[in-house]
Design a protein around this motif. Structure first.
Motif, PDB file in Angstrom:
ATOM      1  N   SER A 117      49.119  40.152   5.927  1.00 16.83           N
ATOM      2  CA  SER A 117      49.294  40.697   7.452  1.00 16.83           C
ATOM      3  C   SER A 117      47.861  40.312   7.253  1.00 16.83           C
ATOM      4  CB  SER A 117      50.218  41.896   6.942  1.00 16.83           C
ATOM      5  OG  SER A 117      49.497  42.167   5.571  1.00 16.83           O
ATOM      6  N   ILE A 118      47.023  40.553   6.383  1.00 15.19           N
ATOM      7  CA  ILE A 118      45.546  41.180   6.306  1.00 15.19           C
ATOM      8  C   ILE A 118      44.857  40.126   7.736  1.00 15.19           C
ATOM      9  CG2 ILE A 118      43.233  40.972   5.106  1.00 15.19           C
ATOM     10  CD1 ILE A 118      45.274  43.386   4.360  1.00 15.19           C
ATOM     11  N   LYS A 119      43.904  40.874   8.223  1.00 18.25           N
ATOM     12  CA  LYS A 119      43.386  39.937   9.323  1.00 18.25           C
ATOM     13  C   LYS A 119      41.905  40.083   9.306  1.00 18.25           C
ATOM     14  CE  LYS A 119      47.249  41.281  12.923  1.00 18.25           C
ATOM     15  NZ  LYS A 119      47.548  42.346  14.138  1.00 18.25           N
ATOM     16  N   GLU A 120      41.344  41.329   8.526  1.00 16.07           N
ATOM     17  CA  GLU A 120      39.539  40.939   8.628  1.00 16.07           C
ATOM     18  C   GLU A 120      39.546  41.780   7.302  1.00 16.07           C
ATOM     19  OE1 GLU A 120      38.697  44.995  10.598  1.00 16.07           O
ATOM     20  OE2 GLU A 120      39.475  43.876  11.423  1.00 16.07           O
ATOM     21  N   LEU A 121      38.331  41.292   6.651  1.00 17.48           N
ATOM     22  CA  LEU A 121      37.469  41.913   5.242  1.00 17.48           C
ATOM     23  C   LEU A 121      35.937  42.300   5.945  1.00 17.48           C
ATOM     24  CD1 LEU A 121      39.472  39.703   2.874  1.00 17.48           C
ATOM     25  CD2 LEU A 121      39.670  42.009   3.193  1.00 17.48           C
ATOM     26  N   SER A 122      35.338  42.741   3.775  1.00 14.60           N
ATOM     27  CA  SER A 122      34.316  43.108   4.552  1.00 14.60           C
ATOM     28  C   SER A 122      33.450  42.167   3.540  1.00 14.60           C
ATOM     29  CB  SER A 122      33.691  44.426   4.091  1.00 14.60           C
ATOM     30  OG  SER A 122      33.774  44.915   2.854  1.00 14.60           O
ATOM     31  N   ILE A 123      32.535  41.973   4.001  1.00 14.74           N
ATOM     32  CA  ILE A 123      31.527  41.277   2.771  1.00 14.74           C
ATOM     33  C   ILE A 123      31.529  41.658   1.510  1.00 14.74           C
ATOM     34  CG2 ILE A 123      28.897  40.101   1.968  1.00 14.74           C
ATOM     35  CD1 ILE A 123      30.234  38.492   4.333  1.00 14.74           C
ATOM     36  N   ASP A 124      31.387  42.716   1.539  1.00 14.10           N
ATOM     37  CA  ASP A 124      31.961  43.500  -0.513  1.00 14.10           C
ATOM     38  C   ASP A 124      33.203  43.276  -0.273  1.00 14.10           C
ATOM     39  OD1 ASP A 124      28.599  44.458  -0.076  1.00 14.10           O
ATOM     40  OD2 ASP A 124      29.691  46.721   0.323  1.00 14.10           O
ATOM     41  N   GLN A 125      34.359  43.384   0.224  1.00 12.07           N
ATOM     42  CA  GLN A 125      35.891  43.503  -0.136  1.00 12.07           C
ATOM     43  C   GLN A 125      35.776  40.826  -0.820  1.00 12.07           C
ATOM     44  OE1 GLN A 125      37.534  44.637   3.627  1.00 12.07           O
ATOM     45  NE2 GLN A 125      38.510  46.059   2.200  1.00 12.07           N
ATOM     46  N   LEU A 126      35.015  40.713   0.037  1.00 13.70           N
ATOM     47  CA  LEU A 126      35.082  39.947  -0.599  1.00 13.70           C
ATOM     48  C   LEU A 126      34.397  39.217  -1.257  1.00 13.70           C
ATOM     49  CD1 LEU A 126      34.088  37.545   3.045  1.00 13.70           C
ATOM     50  CD2 LEU A 126      36.783  37.215   2.163  1.00 13.70           C
ATOM     51  N   TRP A 137      46.062  42.161  -3.808  1.00 15.68           N
ATOM     52  CA  TRP A 137      46.399  42.226  -1.932  1.00 15.68           C
ATOM     53  C   TRP A 137      46.059  43.495  -2.050  1.00 15.68           C
ATOM     54  CZ3 TRP A 137      44.089  38.906   1.003  1.00 15.68           C
ATOM     55  CH2 TRP A 137      43.870  37.537   0.514  1.00 15.68           C
ATOM     56  N   LYS A 138      47.179  45.173  -2.279  1.00 12.82           N
ATOM     57  CA  LYS A 138      47.663  45.561  -1.571  1.00 12.82           C
ATOM     58  C   LYS A 138      46.474  46.618  -1.764  1.00 12.82           C
ATOM     59  CE  LYS A 138      48.959  47.420  -6.441  1.00 12.82           C
ATOM     60  NZ  LYS A 138      50.039  48.521  -7.033  1.00 12.82           N
ATOM     61  N   GLU A 139      45.568  46.070  -2.429  1.00 10.26           N
ATOM     62  CA  GLU A 139      43.851  46.898  -2.865  1.00 10.26           C
ATOM     63  C   GLU A 139      43.637  46.902  -0.919  1.00 10.26           C
ATOM     64  OE1 GLU A 139      41.665  46.550  -6.867  1.00 10.26           O
ATOM     65  OE2 GLU A 139      43.211  44.798  -6.783  1.00 10.26           O
ATOM     66  N   LEU A 140      43.702  45.797  -0.805  1.00 12.59           N
ATOM     67  CA  LEU A 140      43.111  45.361   0.335  1.00 12.59           C
ATOM     68  C   LEU A 140      44.032  45.609   1.946  1.00 12.59           C
ATOM     69  CD1 LEU A 140      41.345  41.637  -0.810  1.00 12.59           C
ATOM     70  CD2 LEU A 140      40.298  44.533  -0.136  1.00 12.59           C
ATOM     71  N   GLY A 141      45.073  46.450   1.345  1.00 13.08           N
ATOM     72  CA  GLY A 141      46.218  47.480   3.039  1.00 13.08           C
ATOM     73  C   GLY A 141      46.861  45.917   2.601  1.00 13.08           C
ATOM     74  N   GLY A 142      47.396  44.993   1.742  1.00 12.65           N
ATOM     75  CA  GLY A 142      48.344  43.947   2.131  1.00 12.65           C
ATOM     76  C   GLY A 142      49.519  44.262   1.354  1.00 12.65           C
ATOM     77  N   ALA A 143      50.548  43.302   0.460  1.00 14.54           N
ATOM     78  CA  ALA A 143      51.075  43.318  -0.060  1.00 14.54           C
ATOM     79  C   ALA A 143      50.632  43.741  -1.645  1.00 14.54           C
ATOM     80  CB  ALA A 143      52.082  42.138   0.237  1.00 14.54           C
ATOM     81  N   ASP A 144      51.594  44.266  -2.350  1.00 17.57           N
ATOM     82  CA  ASP A 144      51.639  43.886  -2.929  1.00 17.57           C
ATOM     83  C   ASP A 144      51.767  42.716  -4.221  1.00 17.57           C
ATOM     84  OD1 ASP A 144      51.696  44.717  -5.731  1.00 17.57           O
ATOM     85  OD2 ASP A 144      53.279  46.812  -6.815  1.00 17.57           O
ATOM     86  N   ALA A 145      50.715  41.982  -4.363  1.00 23.11           N
ATOM     87  CA  ALA A 145      50.834  40.346  -4.513  1.00 23.11           C
ATOM     88  C   ALA A 145      49.887  39.970  -5.521  1.00 23.11           C
ATOM     89  CB  ALA A 145      51.599  39.204  -3.426  1.00 23.11           C
ATOM     90  N   PRO A 146      49.965  39.087  -5.991  1.00 24.65           N
ATOM     91  CA  PRO A 146      48.353  39.039  -6.948  1.00 24.65           C
ATOM     92  C   PRO A 146      47.490  38.042  -5.851  1.00 24.65           C
ATOM     93  CG  PRO A 146      50.236  38.247  -8.041  1.00 24.65           C
ATOM     94  CD  PRO A 146      50.515  38.627  -6.926  1.00 24.65           C
ATOM     95  N   ILE A 147      46.287  38.165  -5.554  1.00 28.17           N
ATOM     96  CA  ILE A 147      45.370  37.287  -5.261  1.00 28.17           C
ATOM     97  C   ILE A 147      45.098  35.829  -5.873  1.00 28.17           C
ATOM     98  CG2 ILE A 147      43.466  36.756  -3.763  1.00 28.17           C
ATOM     99  CD1 ILE A 147      43.125  40.272  -4.032  1.00 28.17           C
ATOM    100  N   MET A 148      45.653  35.248  -5.392  1.00 19.41           N
ATOM    101  CA  MET A 148      45.677  33.670  -5.773  1.00 19.41           C
ATOM    102  C   MET A 148      44.276  33.064  -4.404  1.00 19.41           C
ATOM    103  SD  MET A 148      47.289  33.488  -7.899  1.00 19.41           S
ATOM    104  CE  MET A 148      47.697  31.929  -8.318  1.00 19.41           C
ATOM    105  N   VAL A 149      43.083  32.608  -6.025  1.00 15.91           N
ATOM    106  CA  VAL A 149      41.580  32.265  -5.651  1.00 15.91           C
ATOM    107  C   VAL A 149      41.637  30.764  -5.551  1.00 15.91           C
ATOM    108  CG1 VAL A 149      39.166  33.136  -5.429  1.00 15.91           C
ATOM    109  CG2 VAL A 149      40.755  34.506  -5.938  1.00 15.91           C
ATOM    110  N   TYR A 150      41.331  30.045  -4.412  1.00 19.80           N
ATOM    111  CA  TYR A 150      41.259  29.019  -4.491  1.00 19.80           C
ATOM    112  C   TYR A 150      39.384  28.869  -4.394  1.00 19.80           C
ATOM    113  CZ  TYR A 150      45.688  27.465  -5.099  1.00 19.80           C
ATOM    114  OH  TYR A 150      47.368  27.316  -5.045  1.00 19.80           O
ATOM    115  N   SER A 151      38.684  28.170  -4.810  1.00 16.79           N
ATOM    116  CA  SER A 151      37.172  27.711  -4.265  1.00 16.79           C
ATOM    117  C   SER A 151      36.363  26.517  -4.293  1.00 16.79           C
ATOM    118  CB  SER A 151      36.633  28.894  -5.654  1.00 16.79           C
ATOM    119  OG  SER A 151      35.301  28.500  -5.034  1.00 16.79           O
ATOM    120  N   ARG A 152      35.349  26.047  -4.332  1.00 18.94           N
ATOM    121  CA  ARG A 152      35.528  24.404  -4.386  1.00 18.94           C
ATOM    122  C   ARG A 152      34.321  24.162  -5.573  1.00 18.94           C
ATOM    123  NH1 ARG A 152      33.664  22.333   0.292  1.00 18.94           N
ATOM    124  NH2 ARG A 152      33.654  20.169  -1.111  1.00 18.94           N
ATOM    125  N   GLU A 153      34.783  22.754  -5.909  1.00 12.47           N
ATOM    126  CA  GLU A 153      33.485  22.518  -6.886  1.00 12.47           C
ATOM    127  C   GLU A 153      32.578  22.890  -6.871  1.00 12.47           C
ATOM    128  OE1 GLU A 153      32.983  19.607  -3.902  1.00 12.47           O
ATOM    129  OE2 GLU A 153      34.544  20.837  -4.703  1.00 12.47           O
TER     130      GLU A 153
END
Length: 282
Positions: A117-126, A137-153
């Protein structure tokens, strides 16, 4: 004697043919972000220049720079600027600073799953999300669920650009999942409803990109051609190629000039990146 002369003539012709073939063989390596673009450039150019043979491989910007230093490639693709240490190694190896060409513009998009449901974030939030400070995600106004972070090598120029410009040099979260290439990252984000990741604007299929705010008081900006070319979108960058100046002649120089021509830049747009303004193509 005539037979010997004829045989020598044949050998000379074959040698000249071999030399032309070798001269026309261009080896390109580097940025995974740019690999589809580089392959399309090569394909389009070779269709119009039958004597050219262009080999393209990815591996990451760091891999491309290492190959340039080792003189195993002609052109290194990079989604970040070359580092001072990499320049020094090139100078030690072939005696000159590599020539840098800007070849396209890219907006680094932030992707979440389509059901998020999240549509926008600030640089500080990112920065909070990707360093692990914000975990739910609830810390950002979304669902109560853990954030799974995917990055690059960490050999990726996209990884280094994001770390420098969004995380301000801080380390990624320890549980961030490193992915080999933006396409693989997006596949993971598309399958994981709690996922977030980042990558080039041309790789958006299968996930939803977020609008980004420079700070809490700024408007959220979508990554479009207008906002990226104008610099309004907060996470934009140039895409580069680097070449040993000694090799920047003949077929290689012609190819690099073609990439920055109207025809080459139309390939940029067709792939999903953004053409350079004409004043930056020199």
């Amino acid at each position: 004697m005539k037979q010997i002369t004829k045989w020598l003539s044949v050998v000379a012709i074959l040698a000249m043919t071999c030399a032309v073939s070798q001269a026309a063989n261009i080896v390109v390596k580097g940025s995974d972000t740019m690999v589809i673009l580089a392959q399309k450039w090569a394909e389009t150019y070779m269709q119009k220049h039958s004597d050219a043979k262009i080999q393209v491989a990815g591996g990451g910007s760091g891999v491309g720079f290492a190959a340039l230093q080792q003189q195993t490639v002609d052109i290194a693709n990079a989604s970040r600027k070359i580092k001072a240490t990499e320049i020094e190694t090139c100078i030690k190896t072939f005696g000159k600073r590599p020539t840098e060409y800007k070849v396209a513009l890219d907006g680094l998009s932030v992707y979440v799953n389509a059901v998020n449901s999240i549509k926008e974030l600030s640089i500080d939030q990112l920065a909070g999300v990707f360093t692990g400070k914000i975990k739910n995600w609830k810390e950002l106004g979304g669902a109560d669920a853990p954030i799974m972070v995917y990055s690059r090598e960490n050999s990726s120029g996209t990884y280094e650009f994001f770390k420098e410009n969004v995380l301000k040099g801080r380390d990624f979260a320890a549980n961030a999942q490193p992915m080999q290439g933006t396409a693989a990252l997006l596949q993971s984000v598309a399958k994981d409803k709690n996922a977030i990741g980042y990558g080039g604007a041309a790789y958006g299929a299968g996930a939803k990109h977020l609008a980004i705010k420079k700070d809490d008081s700024s408007a959220a900006i979508e990554p479009t051609e207008e906002t990226i070319v104008s610099g309004k979108y907060p996470i934009w960058r140039y895409l580069f190629v680097y070449v040993n100046p000694t090799l920047d002649k003949g077929q290689i120089a012609h190819y690099l000039n073609w990439i920055r021509s109207d025809e080459g830049q139309s390939v940029v747009k067709n792939v999903g990146y953004f053409p350079l303004p004409k004043n930056l193509r020199e």
